[in-house]
Write a protein that holds these residues in place. Sequence first.
Motif, PDB file in Angstrom:
ATOM      1  N   ILE A 136       0.853  -1.199   0.000  1.00 16.98           N
ATOM      2  CA  ILE A 136       0.000   0.000   0.000  1.00 16.98           C
ATOM      3  C   ILE A 136       0.888   1.248   0.000  1.00 16.98           C
ATOM      4  O   ILE A 136       0.658   2.189  -0.772  1.00 16.98           O
ATOM      5  CB  ILE A 136      -0.943  -0.017   1.215  1.00 16.98           C
ATOM      6  CG1 ILE A 136      -1.892  -1.205   1.060  1.00 16.98           C
ATOM      7  CG2 ILE A 136      -1.723   1.285   1.340  1.00 16.98           C
ATOM      8  CD1 ILE A 136      -2.816  -1.443   2.193  1.00 16.98           C
ATOM      9  N   LEU A 139       2.406   1.635  -3.460  1.00 14.73           N
ATOM     10  CA  LEU A 139       1.440   2.160  -4.441  1.00 14.73           C
ATOM     11  C   LEU A 139       1.226   3.659  -4.255  1.00 14.73           C
ATOM     12  O   LEU A 139       1.115   4.414  -5.230  1.00 14.73           O
ATOM     13  CB  LEU A 139       0.096   1.428  -4.304  1.00 14.73           C
ATOM     14  CG  LEU A 139       0.103  -0.051  -4.716  1.00 14.73           C
ATOM     15  CD1 LEU A 139      -1.194  -0.739  -4.280  1.00 14.73           C
ATOM     16  CD2 LEU A 139       0.274  -0.189  -6.228  1.00 14.73           C
ATOM     17  N   LEU A 140       1.219   4.097  -2.989  1.00 20.06           N
ATOM     18  CA  LEU A 140       0.993   5.524  -2.715  1.00 20.06           C
ATOM     19  C   LEU A 140       2.209   6.371  -3.066  1.00 20.06           C
ATOM     20  O   LEU A 140       2.083   7.427  -3.692  1.00 20.06           O
ATOM     21  CB  LEU A 140       0.672   5.724  -1.225  1.00 20.06           C
ATOM     22  CG  LEU A 140      -0.717   5.301  -0.750  1.00 20.06           C
ATOM     23  CD1 LEU A 140      -0.802   5.361   0.766  1.00 20.06           C
ATOM     24  CD2 LEU A 140      -1.801   6.188  -1.379  1.00 20.06           C
ATOM     25  N   LEU A 145      -0.501   6.552  -6.630  1.00 21.95           N
ATOM     26  CA  LEU A 145      -1.949   6.350  -6.643  1.00 21.95           C
ATOM     27  C   LEU A 145      -2.608   7.301  -5.654  1.00 21.95           C
ATOM     28  O   LEU A 145      -2.087   7.504  -4.551  1.00 21.95           O
ATOM     29  CB  LEU A 145      -2.276   4.908  -6.226  1.00 21.95           C
ATOM     30  CG  LEU A 145      -2.613   3.943  -7.362  1.00 21.95           C
ATOM     31  CD1 LEU A 145      -1.405   3.735  -8.233  1.00 21.95           C
ATOM     32  CD2 LEU A 145      -3.106   2.629  -6.796  1.00 21.95           C
ATOM     33  N   ARG A 149      -8.191   6.211  -5.852  1.00 24.23           N
ATOM     34  CA  ARG A 149      -7.773   5.171  -6.803  1.00 24.23           C
ATOM     35  C   ARG A 149      -7.404   3.888  -6.042  1.00 24.23           C
ATOM     36  O   ARG A 149      -7.744   2.779  -6.455  1.00 24.23           O
ATOM     37  CB  ARG A 149      -6.587   5.721  -7.610  1.00 24.23           C
ATOM     38  CG  ARG A 149      -6.017   4.825  -8.653  1.00 24.23           C
ATOM     39  CD  ARG A 149      -6.893   4.741  -9.904  1.00 24.23           C
ATOM     40  NE  ARG A 149      -6.476   3.585 -10.680  1.00 24.23           N
ATOM     41  CZ  ARG A 149      -6.958   2.360 -10.499  1.00 24.23           C
ATOM     42  NH1 ARG A 149      -7.906   2.114  -9.613  1.00 24.23           N
ATOM     43  NH2 ARG A 149      -6.507   1.357 -11.220  1.00 24.23           N
ATOM     44  N   LEU A 150      -6.697   4.086  -4.930  1.00 19.89           N
ATOM     45  CA  LEU A 150      -6.265   2.948  -4.113  1.00 19.89           C
ATOM     46  C   LEU A 150      -7.484   2.224  -3.525  1.00 19.89           C
ATOM     47  O   LEU A 150      -7.561   0.992  -3.554  1.00 19.89           O
ATOM     48  CB  LEU A 150      -5.356   3.445  -2.991  1.00 19.89           C
ATOM     49  CG  LEU A 150      -4.713   2.390  -2.102  1.00 19.89           C
ATOM     50  CD1 LEU A 150      -3.839   1.443  -2.913  1.00 19.89           C
ATOM     51  CD2 LEU A 150      -3.870   3.055  -1.019  1.00 19.89           C
ATOM     52  N   ARG A 151      -8.445   2.998  -3.043  1.00 19.94           N
ATOM     53  CA  ARG A 151      -9.649   2.395  -2.469  1.00 19.94           C
ATOM     54  C   ARG A 151     -10.354   1.556  -3.538  1.00 19.94           C
ATOM     55  O   ARG A 151     -10.763   0.420  -3.286  1.00 19.94           O
ATOM     56  CB  ARG A 151     -10.592   3.490  -1.952  1.00 19.94           C
ATOM     57  CG  ARG A 151     -11.770   2.929  -1.164  1.00 19.94           C
ATOM     58  CD  ARG A 151     -12.713   4.015  -0.671  1.00 19.94           C
ATOM     59  NE  ARG A 151     -12.043   5.062   0.060  1.00 19.94           N
ATOM     60  CZ  ARG A 151     -11.892   6.332  -0.363  1.00 19.94           C
ATOM     61  NH1 ARG A 151     -12.393   6.690  -1.523  1.00 19.94           N
ATOM     62  NH2 ARG A 151     -11.270   7.217   0.359  1.00 19.94           N
TER      63      ARG A 151
END
Length: 287
Positions: A136, A139-140, A145, A149-151
């Motif tokens: 996570i 990705l951030l 992201l 978008r991540l959610r």
Amino acid sequence: MREFVPLAPLHQPHNLAGITAVRNARPDLSQIACFDTAFHHGMPHLATLTGLPRELRDQGIRRYGFHGLSYEYVVERLRSEEVDVDGERVIVAHLGNGASMCALKGGRSVETTMGFSTLSGLPMGTRCGDLDPGIILYLLTEMDLSADRLRHLLYEESGLLGLSGFSRNMQELLARPTDHSALEAVAYFCYQARSHLAALTAVLGGLDRLVFTGGIGANAPMVRADICADLGYLGVALDPTRNTAGARVISSAAGRVVVEAFATDEEQMIAQHMRRLLAAQPARQVA
Ligand SMILES: Nc1ncnc2c1ncn2[C@@H]1O[C@H](COP(=O)(O)OP(=O)(O)O)[C@@H](O)[C@H]1O
Ligand SMILES: CC(=O)OP(=O)(O)O
Ligand SMILES: [Mg+2]
């Protein structure tokens, strides 16, 4: 109740929409909400912790558990059938679009695979299940992201859909036995379920009864067989004929653990809670 949207973003907005619509149409009516987390409320303290600092727990970052209405239905049904559910070590596998497992002792939840949100534990139709938190962060920070978008990625593009690339629906995946990505998605689902099941038996110190429910658990013999494969060391042995035929009890005489499969009924559980609550209230005039 709006504060709970981040814990269940696929569910809570719809729950609130119903409440708002009824309130707008009939502001005079009382409304009763049943929390899907309530059944897990008495989980041992350790099962509610995360490894994050204590201050965060004081701010509500803790493990809650979901599918409580389904687990409660299963326990009540077993009890009504005179099964000694209070004296047994039981695991219920609720495998549907959302999927989780619950370990029960004395008929109460002592551990479950979902935690703070409806994302953790088993992979699901479109949710990822347990994930290394480092991914996570990566990705951030490295892939830029956004939170939105991540959610969406974690809740709506992952799990069976993400791995197969074409469907979140177990029945559709099982109908494509020559498709490599479909096979792999189903295999990952079963592998993770088997792994979580074994972890929950460690929490219980053994296993007496295993109940499969939810759309997949109640209706997909191939998934049940894959999950139970190699669980002989726990005393789990399926009877292939009974499993394929969709019998209620699907374990064989060779196994020590009773394995069963039947449909859950969360709506009935909600109705029962409402009836009990209303019966306990002074009589009101019903419009
Ligand atoms: N006969 C079946 N064989 C395999 N999978 C099935 C079968 N019937 C339903 N399912 C699967 O059950 C899942 C839906 O489960 P359900 O508990 O109804 O979902 P929800 O969480 O939305 O209530 C879907 O993946 C669907 O393909
Ligand atoms: C709590 C949850 O994930 O519910 P469902 O399985 O209906 O998505
Ligand atoms: Mg459901």
